[in-house]
Design a protein around this motif. Structure first.
Motif, PDB file in Angstrom:
ATOM      1  N   ASN A   1      -6.030  -5.556  15.580  1.00  0.00           N
ATOM      2  CA  ASN A   1      -4.488  -5.982  16.295  1.00  0.00           C
ATOM      3  C   ASN A   1      -4.028  -6.656  14.979  1.00  0.00           C
ATOM      4  N   ARG A   2      -4.351  -6.230  13.947  1.00  0.00           N
ATOM      5  CA  ARG A   2      -3.903  -6.103  12.856  1.00  0.00           C
ATOM      6  C   ARG A   2      -2.380  -5.864  11.987  1.00  0.00           C
ATOM      7  N   VAL A   3      -1.780  -6.255  11.934  1.00  0.00           N
ATOM      8  CA  VAL A   3       0.113  -5.886  11.664  1.00  0.00           C
ATOM      9  C   VAL A   3      -0.144  -5.692   9.822  1.00  0.00           C
ATOM     10  N   PHE A   4       0.088  -4.926   9.556  1.00  0.00           N
ATOM     11  CA  PHE A   4       0.343  -5.127   7.872  1.00  0.00           C
ATOM     12  C   PHE A   4       1.591  -4.640   7.397  1.00  0.00           C
ATOM     13  N   THR A   5       2.498  -5.175   6.385  1.00  0.00           N
ATOM     14  CA  THR A   5       3.675  -4.460   6.240  1.00  0.00           C
ATOM     15  C   THR A   5       3.712  -4.831   5.065  1.00  0.00           C
ATOM     16  N   GLY A   6       4.831  -3.593   4.451  1.00  0.00           N
ATOM     17  CA  GLY A   6       4.624  -3.197   2.843  1.00  0.00           C
ATOM     18  C   GLY A   6       6.315  -3.296   2.405  1.00  0.00           C
ATOM     19  N   PRO A   7       6.380  -2.852   1.137  1.00  0.00           N
ATOM     20  CA  PRO A   7       7.419  -1.987   0.770  1.00  0.00           C
ATOM     21  C   PRO A   7       7.468  -0.382   1.494  1.00  0.00           C
ATOM     22  N   SER A   8       8.357   0.278   1.797  1.00  0.00           N
ATOM     23  CA  SER A   8       8.340   2.440   2.569  1.00  0.00           C
ATOM     24  C   SER A   8       8.771   2.556   1.588  1.00  0.00           C
ATOM     25  N   GLU A   9       9.409   2.245   0.369  1.00  0.00           N
ATOM     26  CA  GLU A   9       9.547   2.953  -0.993  1.00  0.00           C
ATOM     27  C   GLU A   9       8.743   3.556  -2.138  1.00  0.00           C
ATOM     28  N   ILE A  10       8.771   4.635  -3.079  1.00  0.00           N
ATOM     29  CA  ILE A  10       8.514   4.526  -4.109  1.00  0.00           C
ATOM     30  C   ILE A  10       9.297   5.105  -4.600  1.00  0.00           C
ATOM     31  N   GLU A  11       9.443   5.213  -6.380  1.00  0.00           N
ATOM     32  CA  GLU A  11       9.715   5.458  -7.400  1.00  0.00           C
ATOM     33  C   GLU A  11       8.716   6.416  -7.876  1.00  0.00           C
ATOM     34  N   ASP A  12       9.766   8.168  -8.574  1.00  0.00           N
ATOM     35  CA  ASP A  12       8.685   9.249  -9.079  1.00  0.00           C
ATOM     36  C   ASP A  12       8.960   8.211 -10.406  1.00  0.00           C
ATOM     37  N   GLU A  13       8.884   9.777 -10.868  1.00  0.00           N
ATOM     38  CA  GLU A  13       8.523   9.398 -12.874  1.00  0.00           C
ATOM     39  C   GLU A  13      10.268   9.207 -13.133  1.00  0.00           C
ATOM     40  N   ASN A  14      11.210   9.857 -12.058  1.00  0.00           N
ATOM     41  CA  ASN A  14      13.131  10.221 -12.854  1.00  0.00           C
ATOM     42  C   ASN A  14      13.417   8.700 -11.763  1.00  0.00           C
ATOM     43  N   GLY A  15      12.950   8.403 -11.522  1.00  0.00           N
ATOM     44  CA  GLY A  15      13.619   6.532 -11.045  1.00  0.00           C
ATOM     45  C   GLY A  15      14.296   7.436  -9.945  1.00  0.00           C
ATOM     46  N   GLN A  16      14.202   8.554  -9.033  1.00  0.00           N
ATOM     47  CA  GLN A  16      13.703   8.688  -7.435  1.00  0.00           C
ATOM     48  C   GLN A  16      13.300   7.651  -6.412  1.00  0.00           C
ATOM     49  N   LYS A  17      14.386   7.276  -5.422  1.00  0.00           N
ATOM     50  CA  LYS A  17      13.085   7.286  -4.277  1.00  0.00           C
ATOM     51  C   LYS A  17      12.693   7.625  -3.145  1.00  0.00           C
ATOM     52  N   LYS A  18      11.741   7.222  -3.117  1.00  0.00           N
ATOM     53  CA  LYS A  18      11.501   8.324  -1.642  1.00  0.00           C
ATOM     54  C   LYS A  18      10.880   7.265  -0.301  1.00  0.00           C
ATOM     55  N   PRO A  19      10.555   8.019   0.700  1.00  0.00           N
ATOM     56  CA  PRO A  19       9.816   7.483   2.306  1.00  0.00           C
ATOM     57  C   PRO A  19       8.807   7.094   1.896  1.00  0.00           C
ATOM     58  N   THR A  20       7.578   5.857   1.593  1.00  0.00           N
ATOM     59  CA  THR A  20       6.558   6.321   1.161  1.00  0.00           C
ATOM     60  C   THR A  20       5.390   4.863   2.589  1.00  0.00           C
ATOM     61  N   ASP A  21       4.117   5.278   3.210  1.00  0.00           N
ATOM     62  CA  ASP A  21       3.394   5.164   3.822  1.00  0.00           C
ATOM     63  C   ASP A  21       2.462   3.920   2.847  1.00  0.00           C
ATOM     64  N   GLU A  22       2.439   4.770   1.276  1.00  0.00           N
ATOM     65  CA  GLU A  22       0.733   4.253   1.141  1.00  0.00           C
ATOM     66  C   GLU A  22       1.102   3.003   0.579  1.00  0.00           C
ATOM     67  N   HIS A  23       2.486   1.606   0.554  1.00  0.00           N
ATOM     68  CA  HIS A  23       2.098   0.428   0.386  1.00  0.00           C
ATOM     69  C   HIS A  23       1.734  -0.019   1.204  1.00  0.00           C
ATOM     70  N   VAL A  24       1.795   0.178   2.402  1.00  0.00           N
ATOM     71  CA  VAL A  24       1.372  -0.575   3.634  1.00  0.00           C
ATOM     72  C   VAL A  24      -0.109  -0.601   3.951  1.00  0.00           C
ATOM     73  N   ALA A  25      -0.788   0.984   3.797  1.00  0.00           N
ATOM     74  CA  ALA A  25      -1.946   1.837   3.450  1.00  0.00           C
ATOM     75  C   ALA A  25      -2.395   0.578   3.108  1.00  0.00           C
ATOM     76  N   LEU A  26      -1.876   0.452   1.669  1.00  0.00           N
ATOM     77  CA  LEU A  26      -2.896  -0.267   0.752  1.00  0.00           C
ATOM     78  C   LEU A  26      -3.430  -1.894   0.607  1.00  0.00           C
ATOM     79  N   SER A  27      -1.931  -1.892   1.619  1.00  0.00           N
ATOM     80  CA  SER A  27      -1.800  -3.834   1.774  1.00  0.00           C
ATOM     81  C   SER A  27      -2.866  -3.843   3.104  1.00  0.00           C
TER      82      SER A  27
END
Length: 1977
Positions: free
Chosen positions: A1620-1646
């Motif tokens: 019953n817990r909802v976690f929120t967080g950023p949904s994008e990540i930058e790779d080495e070249n500065g390109q942004k991609k969508p990701t679930d890892e940040h919220v999973a980490l939170s």
């Protein structure tokens, strides 16, 4: 004079209850006894008496209150009766019957009847019944007088009452509580007659019942404080002391470690300082630094000692700075600092960390301070663990004044003071006939002089002084003073004063006394300087009979407890603060000895005759070694009574009384003592008649005293200083009560009894009452002539302390609540320590009493009783706690013989009655004896009754039966080599003993046996025995097949007594089983669960006793079990055992363990594990869970221990025991079903946890409010969140530029150092906010009744703690970012301790039990528990009542084979990649002679052994390793990782410095997921790359699956829902070249970072971290050898492989070049006088260097002959250097000496030093001044020479500080300073310089020349023509002299010469010319 109240009855009471009455007069209250279960009439029939010292006033009141008594709650008042004593004062006797009033003064029906009598001062008294005087001949006369008045009163005929018919009620505890209740007493006549009749009448009139021992009704005498829970308060017995062994004097291991970091502001010019560190007699030196006043050393020294604590804490630590020391000369002392080891040890954590020691010069006390040395000092004893504050880069500028090396409360400015120790005289010295010559002399010459030549030696603060030797004198008179000069307050706590005997061969100590300066001074604002005496101090030591080699000589040196009186020394001490500005003052601190003014004899108090009486009631438990010869006991006080080698008469004549005094005293004493006194035939009887012991049992004998008890008595003469002892006694009483109360409270908390806070409130109430009582009592005898200044000051300070303590106790009482009990208990412990400290009186008066057991005229064993404990006073609180009581004493062996196991066996147990008081008060010396005796006198004849008896014959004896119900013992001592024992208990009572049966091979025997002792004869009155039975001694032994049984421990118990006329029914009977703590020496050695009852056998024999049920089971033979009412009530429990595996089993009898099995046993039932078939191949069990059922007590506290035994199954059915473990408490394994209604089970609704990487402060609050237990759904305002995000997107790009440091520059170390800063910051906040111990403790105790809440509470508490510690670094960053403007670097968690201690040893479901084998070592044999461990059993237990609630089995996926252990992983072998990262080590123990080490890492796991020997780090104690090691291992065979640090040696083997062991298996399987720490943020490149092969989303999915949790459901916009817990967080990540991609890892980490919030399965997951582990060396058990920072990652081999290891290799220092151009100097002081003209000038040159020891020093050329102090140079220095930016240190490598094998790396602060010198050609150059610039922060230079001031350098003005690493280029003027004669800074010049910093690459591109050379040369300076050297350029010099300077002078001289010449010529030619003229030639 006395007021006597006889309270008869109270009638017409309502209801049925226990009643108690309280009678108050003049503020002194007495309680009656409690009348149990009385209905409408309470028949008290008790008499209370108040001795009064001033006549009763007509307006005084008497108050009687009647209460309903309650044991637990406070008493309820029924009504009060008040009476004005007018009629009593007039008529002297009044009978009253009247009604009571309630609180509102309304009249009640209840009425009270009583009688009040008053016996006035003038001797008129009311009519006395004869019953009041029980036929005492001495009082017959008085009685006749009184009968004449009595005859007028009807019905009072003589002898109408039989003796003892009326029980005379004594107020308080027996007789002594008679208070001096005088309201007003004139002080004038007090000194002359101290014991005036007004006080004494008490004794005269109280001969009544007591003389013949007739009965006080003991029940009526228990004045138990109503708040106390303790039942029978002992009246006639004092508590025995259970700890036997002397702990002092025992050598222990200590380690003193001192790090000398640097020195500053050293006084002197151009010095080469060395720091010398001395501890005791050991000296060590740092290296020498050349020509600097602020040397940087950072050197670490360790001193190891093995001595007793007393010796250790008196050692002096001395830190001194020496100037220019070399091989040939010892150097000159600049200044030194000293303190004793005890001061350091008493600091928190036993250390000073990074503190500045102030140096002062002992030879020149007017000089002021000589500089500062920054150091760390720590003292570690065995078993202390020191928390080293974390060492990181120290950027904080050192505030010297704020961090001085001084304990709390010592002022920074200490003044010089003189300590005068005045030695007056000594008495009672023992014979010291050491010299054999003496006997020869005597044979030849026949002269026999006293053979002792005493002198006194005083040790203080590392110095010693001694008086002159007084030849051949037992009573030497010195009148000398030893004078020490030291800083005040001194940092040395004790002063040692020793009387020594001077001898040709070697001087020996006669006795030693320590003066504790804290006890004779007070540093408060109303305090006083140390002062003492003149007073006598007593010295104790070895026995007085002199042998040539005294085995107890140590005792005379003050080590250990003295076993005999040695001498008394009269001394005084005074302190005078010196005014150092006074010119007449001698400035040296040498010790001086001078004459002191003698003091009068009487200054220590009037000599009084004291009387000591003792009666031996029982002597048993006499060791069988002493059983064959007759035994006698000798009692001595001082030298009195010491017949073997003492003196029985005082050497000084007994003081005669003044004639007037005597008559008065005689009147009072009814001429009783007269004949005895004058005839002098009241000689002392100090020893009992010899008697042959009889056998009690195999080990012990006893003396058959039976009804005839021998007595001793001794007269002695001492100065009367009783007041001192009285005050100490009052405080001791308060402290004893407080201690007892606090123990009660602790016991209640431990056993979870209800309402401990009420008991604590009661204790505090008692404490504040006691403190107020002290204030009213202690202030007596003020006018006493012999009171010293210390007496007066101590009294004042004690009164202040106790007054404030009383007030604090009152206010604390109001704050005691259920949840604050523990906290307040801690504060009360401080009260207790303070009271004990205050009660210790530094000025002695009466020496202690020694009781020696003699056999064959040899002294065997002794006991020592402090005289204050025996001292009599008529005020109860002042009475010694053992005075007139029967005390149980255990005699022990003297000195070293009493150490170790010899000290544990009792030599003899005495029941001894003692009384000590003034002879004239000795009427009542028998009053506390058990009643029912007749006295046997020594002589017949007149005045007999005044003689003390030589023995007592008891006519009354009672017969009893003792039943000892021995149920079980636990956690006993392992006495056999198997690690188990074969225990049996031996119970002693009086002179009988019995044993329980022997139970083989157990440490937790359940004997369940009742021992019956029949026909016990106890002497004395029956009712007294009811309250004061003798104690029972229980000893536990280990039965050995060979030899005698080994002693395992001892405890005492008091039986519950039932008299023949009482019924055997509740509440008192049957008795409850209780735990008794077993002691072995001073160490606890288990608990005994037993009950004891003593039943009186009445006239009808044993028929009346409760029946004994015969043996129940025939197997046990005639052993009777504990009867049903006493043994605990049992229920059926099931014990489930999880068998996981066995680890690290050692060999047994040289054979390896191959097929082990584990047997579990509890209360006679048990289960066996499956057999491990091949331990080497797989040490895990194949059947995981088994269970057995067993009957256990309902009361969890009585649960028996559970035994785990590991056996090895050998061939032919043989079994060998490998090791065993006893789980002493099953409580932590009891299963408590979770409470479904608890809010965290509430899975409806959602709780949103927001987790932005840069949380704004506002949002933080919502996070904090969230709580694992909150039902509320916390929603974050989404709109706000969106805004926030938009802002982010917009501002991200431009903000990032300012904030974030360049990614490429950041490495793992940036992260590490940032984390350390955070940790330090948190620690600081933590300290300032006060530690949260409260929460922690609450957390540990939330088991028990609140069981179901346990997990919830724990997670909450953990969470709270986390909030406090800011452990969610995400939020930390957020909250701190706005304030700190700190660069945003991702951090990890640095734990300052092991990871295990943070995560509860990772025993969340798998527990580790250490298997022990072999005997438990005694503390000293050094065998610690570690050495007994032979392996570890891994598994777990679960205990629950059967049947279990249904719903457990209904849970989804319940597997019945696993029982309670659901969801545990398989224990099949598994291969794992273990990656160990070793960061650095700190504070390593030096391993080489040079005080350094060459450390390298060695790692061992299973068969893998990695030694990184080639990468050793030369000569470092704080090496940075920065390495990672990969090892493949297979659990479970290889699960113990050892990381060790070794010291590399060129020759020979490498030494182990220390090692740490990590159990990887528990970490691997733990629910906390310790395999790979969870990072703070997720990134896929850069320094913070994600290390785990599984991404956060995969980990989360797996955790949810294993925990059967619904989720994870990833939603849009970076949301994830878990349960019953909802976690929120950023949904994008930058790779080495500065390109942004969508990701679930940040919220999973939170979600992972908040996993503990998930209901039911949540727990903290291990974050990315570095842990700090102590390094231990098996050779030095328990003492930390340094610390290692590391972390371990583990990756299962069946999962995807992890990436390459992180690079944590140490940062390479960056190469820089610093270019310094010295342009000009100005205002340089002029040193030289001109050769020709005497003009002042200087030949200036400038010297500069950057690195530590001037290796790279560079000099400019010389500007000769500067006349104005101006110099022009245009000279360039070049300094290449390697620099570590993170630590702000320059790194340099060089060989330490020409013999060094390799270079040592040094790190030194980046400081540029510039100095100006005056060049001299024939002598050494003169140093003029210097400035040191710290390149990271130095004052910006002034623009012009005028603006450049001295204050810029001293920091007195605010100058902007610059860093050359940021500015790169700086130019300006800087001042140069030196110290003048008065040690003050003065400006000696100014230099204009330019600093330019380049990196090595830039320097290469843009080269410049040194000095003024190519490339880029500087132009030549434009110097005036004077700047040259005359003897190099003679012509130029002449030209200069002629042409410039002296041109006009020369012209003038030439003209004058010409004029003179002409005049001469004129005069010369004048006569000739005149003749010519005259002659006309």
């Amino acid at each position: 004079m006395a007021l006597i109240v006889h309270l008869k009855t109270v009638s017409e009471l309502r209801g049925r209850s226990d009643r108690i009455a309280k009678v108050t007069f003049r503020g002194q209250s007495f309680y009656s006894r409690v009348l149990e279960n009385c209905e409408d009439v309470a028949d008290f029939d008790e008499t209370f008496r108040w001795p009064v010292a001033s006549s009763i006033d007509k307006n005084e009141m008497l108050e009687i209150q009647i209460f309903n008594y309650s044991k637990v709650f406070s008493n309820k008042l029924i009504g009060t009766f008040r009476m004005v004593l007018q009629k009593v004062a007039e008529e002297n006797r009044v009978k009253v019957t009247d009604t009571l009033m309630d609180d509102n003064n309304a009249i009640l029906k209840t009425s009270l009847s009583m009688e009040v009598r008053y016996q006035a001062t003038d001797g008129t008294m009311g009519s006395w019944d004869d019953g009041d005087f029980l036929g005492d001949e001495a009082l017959q006369e008085e009685e006749k007088d009184s009968q004449e008045t009595d005859g007028l009163l009807p019905g009072s005929r003589p002898s109408t009452r039989t003796p003892g018919e009326k029980s005379f009620r004594r107020a308080g505890r027996s007789v002594f509580s008679a208070m001096k209740l005088g309201k007003t007493r004139s002080h004038k006549e007090e000194p002359q007659k101290q014991d005036e009749p007004a006080v004494l009448e008490m004794e005269d009139l109280d001969h009544l019942a007591i003389r013949l021992g007739d009965g006080l009704d003991p029940d009526s005498v228990s004045l138990a404080s109503v708040t106390a829970l303790t039942s029978n308060v002992s009246n006639k017995r004092s508590k025995p002391d259970i700890k036997m062994e002397p702990s002092a004097g025992r050598p222990m291991d200590y380690q003193v470690s001192i790090t000398v970091i640097e020195a500053r502001q050293l006084v002197g010019l151009n010095m080469d300082p060395v720091v010398c560190v001395e501890v005791g007699d050991d000296k060590k030196y740092t290296s020498m630094k050349e020509s600097t006043n602020c040397p940087y050393y950072n050197e670490y020294f360790v001193f190891d000692f093995h001595v007793s604590p007393d010796v250790m804490f008196d050692k002096i630590i001395k830190i001194s700075v020496i100037h220019s020391k070399n091989l040939l000369r010892s150097g000159t002392l600049v200044g030194s600092f000293k303190m004793d080891v005890g001061t350091v040890y008493s600091q928190p954590e036993h250390q000073f960390h990074h503190k500045w020691a102030i140096l002062s010069d002992p030879d020149d006390i007017s000089a002021g301070l000589k500089g500062y040395v920054k150091c760390d000092v720590a003292v570690v004893g065995k078993g202390d663990n020191i928390k080293t504050p974390h060492k990181a880069n120290e950027t904080d500028e050192d505030d010297i004044e704020g961090n001085l090396l001084l304990p709390e409360g010592v002022p920074a400015e200490r003044q010089w003071a003189r300590f005068y120790v005045k030695i007056y005289r000594a008495e009672g010295l023992p014979r010291m006939n050491t010299s054999l010559m003496a006997n020869v002399k005597k044979a030849f010459i026949g002269e026999n002089k006293d053979l002792v030549d005493p002198y006194v030696q005083v040790f203080f603060a590392g110095q010693k002084g001694k008086t002159s030797v007084q030849k051949s004198s037992y009573e030497p008179l010195w009148n000398e003073q030893v004078v020490f000069t030291d800083l005040f307050p001194p940092l040395c706590k004790r002063m040692k004063v020793q009387i020594r005997d001077s001898d040709k061969v070697n001087d020996v100590a006669i006795g030693t006394h320590f003066i504790d300066l804290r006890k004779i001074s007070n540093d408060g604002d109303k305090g006083f300087l140390p002062t003492l005496g003149p007073a006598w101090v007593n010295m104790y030591g070895s026995t007085r009979n002199y042998t040539l080699l005294d085995e107890h000589q140590d005792l005379n040196e003050g080590l250990g407890e003295g076993v005999s009186f040695r001498a008394r020394l009269m001394l005084g001490l005074a302190v005078e603060i010196l005014d150092t500005s006074n010119p007449e003052l001698t400035s040296s601190t040498e010790v001086q000895v001078e004459q002191a003014t003698p003091v009068s004899e009487s200054c220590t108090g009037r000599m009084e005759e004291f009387f000591l009486f003792g009666a031996f009631l029982e002597a048993s438990m006499i060791d069988r070694k002493n059983g064959d010869k007759p035994i006698t006991f000798e009692v001595t006080i001082g030298n009195y009574g010491n017949e073997v080698d003492g003196i029985s008469r005082p050497q000084r004549p007994r003081p005669r009384k003044e004639p007037g005094d005597e008559e008065e005293v005689d009147l009072i004493q009814n001429s009783s003592d007269d004949e005895g006194d004058e005839g002098g035939d009241l000689a002392s009887v100090s020893s009992t008649p010899p008697m042959r012991p009889q056998i009690t049992d195999r080990n012990y004998f006893h003396l058959p005293y039976l009804e005839r008890k021998p007595c001793i008595y001794i007269k002695s003469w001492w100065p009367d200083q009783r007041r001192r002892l009285y005050n100490a006694n009052i405080m001791d009483h308060i402290a004893d009560k407080l201690e007892e109360g606090l123990n009660d409270v602790q016991e209640m908390i431990k056993t979870e009894k209800s309402y401990p806070e009420r008991r604590l409130r009661g204790v505090l109430e008692e404490l504040s009452c006691g403190c107020h009582r002290f204030l009213s009592l202690s202030d007596k005898d003020q006018g006493h002539s012999s009171r010293t200044k210390l007496d007066r000051e101590r009294l004042k300070s004690c009164m202040r302390e106790l007054e404030s303590m009383g007030q604090q106790a009152k206010s604390l009482r109001a704050q005691v609540k259920r949840h604050t009990v523990r906290d307040k208990l801690r504060l009360c412990q401080n009260f207790l320590q303070k009271l004990r400290f205050l009660a210790d009186e530094p000025q002695h008066s009466i020496p202690d009493v020694f009781i020696w057991m003699m056999s064959n005229n040899k002294r065997i064993a002794y006991a020592r009783v402090p005289s204050k404990d025996l001292l009599f006073s008529i005020v109860e609180e002042e009475l010694g706690k053992d005075c007139a009581k029967v005390k149980t004493l255990f005699l022990k062996l003297p000195g070293k013989r009493g150490f170790g196991s010899a000290g544990w066996t009792v030599q003899a147990k005495l029941e001894l009655y003692l009384w000590l008081g003034l002879s004239k008060q000795r009427k009542d010396f028998l009053c506390g004896l058990p009643c029912g005796f007749e006295e046997v006198k020594a002589a017949q004849g007149l005045g007999l009754h005044s003689f003390p008896p030589i023995s007592l014959v008891y006519t009354k004896k009672q017969v009893f039966q003792l039943r000892a119900h021995m149920y079980q013992a636990r956690s006993l001592f392992a006495a056999d080599s198997s690690g188990l024992s074969d225990p049996f208990a031996r119970v002693f009572f009086i002179n009988q003993s019995q044993c329980t049966e022997v139970l083989n091979e157990t440490l937790c025997p359940t004997w369940d046996q009742m021992l019956v002792f029949d026909n016990l004869e106890l002497y004395g009155e029956a009712h007294e025995l009811r309250d004061d039975p003798p104690i029972i001694v229980i000893e536990i032994y280990d039965q050995d097949t060979m030899g005698k049984a080994d002693f395992m421990g001892r405890t005492f118990a008091k039986p519950l007594v039932k008299m023949a006329d009482e019924a055997y029914c509740p509440p008192r009977f049957p008795p409850q089983l209780e735990y008794y703590q077993i002691y072995r020496g001073n160490a606890t050695a288990g608990d005994l669960l037993a009950a004891f009852e003593l039943l009186q056998i009445g006239p009808s024999g044993k028929a009346d006793l409760p029946p004994i049920n015969g043996p129940v089971d025939m197997d046990r033979g005639p052993i009777m079990p504990v009867p049903v009412g006493i043994r605990p009530v049992l229920s059926k429990y099931r014990v489930e055992v999880l068998f996981w595996g066995l680890r690290d089993l050692k060999r047994v009898n040289l054979a390896q363990v191959d097929r082990p099995r584990v047997d579990i046993e509890c209360a006679g039932k048990g289960v066996q594990s499956s057999l491990i078939h091949n331990y080497k191949k797989n040490p895990n069990f194949n059947t995981l869970v088994k269970w057995f059922e067993v009957d256990l007590p309902e009361n969890e506290l009585l649960h028996p221990p559970l035994n785990i035994r590991v056996v090895d199954c050998r061939a032919f059915g043989r079994y060998t025991l490998v090791g065993s473990h006893a789980v002493s408490s099953l409580r932590r394994f009891i299963y408590r079903p979770p409470d479904r209604s608890a809010p965290n089970w509430n899975t409806t609704g959602e709780v949103v946890v927001s987790m932005e990487p840069e949380v704004p402060v506002k949002k933080l609050e919502t996070m904090v409010k969230l709580d694992a237990t909150s039902d509320a759904v916390v929603k974050v305002d989404v709109a706000e969140e969106e805004k926030e995000k938009k802002k982010k997107k917009k501002g991200a790009s431009d903000e990032a530029e300012e904030e974030e440091p360049d990614e490429s520059m950041l490495d793992w170390w940036s992260k590490y150092f940032a984390s350390i800063d955070t940790m330090k910051e948190q620690l600081r906040q933590h300290e300032s906010s006060g530690a949260d111990l409260e929460e922690k403790e609450e957390m540990d105790t939330t088991e028990g009744p609140k069981g179901p809440m346990k997990s919830k509470e724990k997670s909450r508490a953990a969470k709270e703690e986390k909030k406090k510690k800011n452990q969610s670094p995400g939020s930390v960053q957020g909250s701190e970012a706005p304030e700190k403007k700190k660069a945003k670097i991702d951090e990890l968690k640095v734990y300052p301790k092991e990871l295990e201690s943070e995560f509860d040893n990772f025993e969340d479901w798998l527990h580790t039990f250490n298997l022990l084998r072999g005997k438990t070592g005694d503390d000293e044999d050094g065998s610690t528990e570690e050495e007994r461990i032979v392996g570890r059993f891994k598994g777990s237990l679960c205990v629950y009542k059967v049947p279990l609630p249904e719903d457990v089995a209904r849970e989804a996926g319940y597997d019945p084979t696993y029982g309670m252990f659901q969801g545990i992983p398989s224990n099949d072998p598994i291969n794992v990649l273990v990656r160990v990262y070793v960061v650095r080590a700190t504070d390593l123990h030096p391993a080489d002679i040079n005080g350094k080490a060459d450390p390298y890492i060695a790692i061992k796991l299973g068969k893998t052994d990695i030694r990184d020997k080639e990468n050793y780090i030369s000569k470092q104690l704080n090496p940075i390793f920065g390495k990672s090691f990969d090892i493949e291992a297979s659990f479970p065979m290889e699960s113990m990782l050892t990381v060790a640090v070794y010291d590399w040696d060129l020759v020979g083997t490498d030494d182990l410095i220390g090692e740490t062991k990590i159990d990887l298996e528990n970490r691997f399987y733990s629910k906390h997921r310790a395999t790979c720490g969870i990072a703070q943020t997720y990134s896929i490149h850069g320094y913070n790359i994600w290390r785990d092969p599984m991404k956060p989303s995969q980990i989360l999915t797996r955790l949810c699956k294993e925990g059967k949790v619904d989720g994870p459901h990833f939603g849009p916009h970076g949301r994830v829902k878990v349960a019953n817990r909802v976690f929120t967080g950023p949904s994008e990540i930058e790779d080495e070249n500065g390109q942004k991609k969508p990701t679930d890892e940040h919220v999973a980490l939170s979600a992972l970072r908040h996993w503990e919030d998930i209901p039911r399965v949540g727990c903290r997951l291990v974050p990315e971290h570095v842990e700090t582990r102590p390094l231990l060396n098996p050779d030095k058990p328990g003492i930390e050898q340094g610390r290692l920072e590391l972390w371990v990652d583990m990756f299962p081999m069946d999962m995807p492989a992890p990436g390459t290891p992180l690079d944590i290799s140490p940062r390479k220092p960056k190469k820089y070049e610093l270019r310094v151009i010295v342009w000009n100097t100005d205002e340089v002081v002029l040193e030289d006088d001109d050769f020709f003209t005497g003009e002042k000038s200087s030949d200036i040159f400038v010297r500069g260097w950057l690195k530590g020891q001037q290796e790279d020093k560079q000099d400019t050329d010389v500007h000769y002959h500067s006349l104005t102090g101006e110099g022009n140079f245009n000279w360039r220095y070049l300094f290449p250097f390697d620099y570590l930016a993170a630590e702000e240190k320059i790194v340099m490598s060089k060989k330490e000496s020409m013999f060094s094998w390799d270079e040592t790396e040094y790190k030194i602060p980046a400081r540029l030093t510039l100095q100006i010198w005056d060049a001299d050609h024939f002598s050494a150059d003169d140093f003029l001044g210097a400035i040191e610039l710290d390149l990271n922060r130095f004052p910006r230079g002034a623009k012009t020479a005028k603006q450049c001031t001295m204050e810029m350098a001293t920091g007195e003005v605010d100058v902007p500080l610059v860093s050359i690493f940021k500015q790169k280029r700086v130019k300006g003027w800087w001042p140069l300073l030196a110290r003048n004669e008065n040690d003050e800074f003065e400006l000696t010049g100014k230099v204009e310089a330019e600093l330019h910093l380049l990196t090595a690459e830039e320097a290469e591109k843009n080269p410049v020349g040194l000095a003024r050379n190519e490339p880029d040369p500087l132009e030549k300076p434009n110097r005036p023509d004077t700047a040259f050297v005359w003897f190099l350029n003679p012509l130029k010099s002449i030209k200069y002299l002629i042409c410039t300077r002296y041109k006009w002078l020369i012209i003038k001289i030439v003209l004058a010469l010409l004029g003179l010449l002409m005049l001469g010529l004129f005069l010369y030619s004048l006569p000739g010319y005149m003749v010519k003229k005259l002659l006309g030639a």
